[in-house]
Design an enzyme around this catalytic site. Structure first.
Site, mmCIF file in Angstrom:
data_model
loop_
_atom_site.group_PDB
_atom_site.id
_atom_site.type_symbol
_atom_site.label_atom_id
_atom_site.label_comp_id
_atom_site.label_asym_id
_atom_site.label_seq_id
_atom_site.Cartn_x
_atom_site.Cartn_y
_atom_site.Cartn_z
ATOM 1 N N LYS A 291 9.736 8.229 -12.267
ATOM 2 C CA LYS A 291 10.213 7.434 -11.403
ATOM 3 C C LYS A 291 11.735 7.377 -11.591
ATOM 4 C CE LYS A 291 6.581 3.771 -11.182
ATOM 5 N NZ LYS A 291 6.466 2.455 -11.212
ATOM 6 N N ARG B 32 -3.466 -6.538 -9.528
ATOM 7 C CA ARG B 32 -3.634 -7.177 -8.100
ATOM 8 C C ARG B 32 -5.175 -6.646 -7.462
ATOM 9 N NH1 ARG B 32 1.414 -4.321 -5.578
ATOM 10 N NH2 ARG B 32 0.467 -2.782 -7.339
ATOM 11 N N SER C 72 6.431 -4.247 -6.097
ATOM 12 C CA SER C 72 7.865 -3.692 -6.274
ATOM 13 C C SER C 72 8.058 -2.463 -5.347
ATOM 14 C CB SER C 72 7.979 -3.307 -7.803
ATOM 15 O OG SER C 72 7.685 -4.334 -8.797
#
Length: 150
Positions: free
Chosen positions: A42, A91, A129
């Site tokens: 990333k 999640r 995010s």
């Protein structure tokens, strides 16, 4: 023996969902080390030192939380901090599939390391995010999703 957990992630940015996992983790662990890592896959949106400051500010009154940056294998970092646990939030089932694979590798690299998963509180399950980065990048208001002002 002190129960120490690492809460590793890129935290780009650190959200209310992340904060919730850390706060709830304090009921399980004596100390939590929020570990802001460099992810080779990333490119960061928020500089790591800036994010470190935001997270430290978020937990400034909690002595059982330490905030660090790292650039090594999480399993090795755990050994340095004498942490036998990794704290992770889930999640949804997609998160589980990803986190399960990582936990298996971490356990292989450090047999003393146990991953503990907490299900995200419903109020924060929609926070991602990557979505927050996109909203912010295009001028949207993200204050409702973060424990600090970006």
């Amino acid at each position: 023996m002190e129960r120490i957990a690492l809460f590793p992630g890129s935290f780009d940015p650190f959200t209310l969902g992340h904060k919730d996992i850390v706060r709830r983790g304090l009921f399980l662990f004596d100390k939590i080390v929020v570990s802001v890592g460099h992810n080779s896959q990333k490119r960061r949106y928020i500089p790591i030192e800036t994010m470190l400051g935001y997270i430290q500010q978020t937990f400034q009154s909690e002595r059982r939380i330490e905030v660090i940056t790292y650039d090594e294998l999480t399993a090795e970092l755990a050994k340095q901090y004498k942490a036998n646990y990794l704290l992770r939030g889930l999640r949804n089932t997609t998160d589980f599939e990803y986190e399960n694979s990582i936990s298996q590798v971490n356990r292989y690299l450090n047999t003393e390391l146990e991953t503990v998963f907490l299900i995200t509180s419903p109020a924060y399950a929609h926070i991602s995010s990557s979505i927050i980065r996109e909203v912010h990048r295009y001028g949207g208001d993200v204050d409702a999703f973060l424990p600090y002002k970006l």
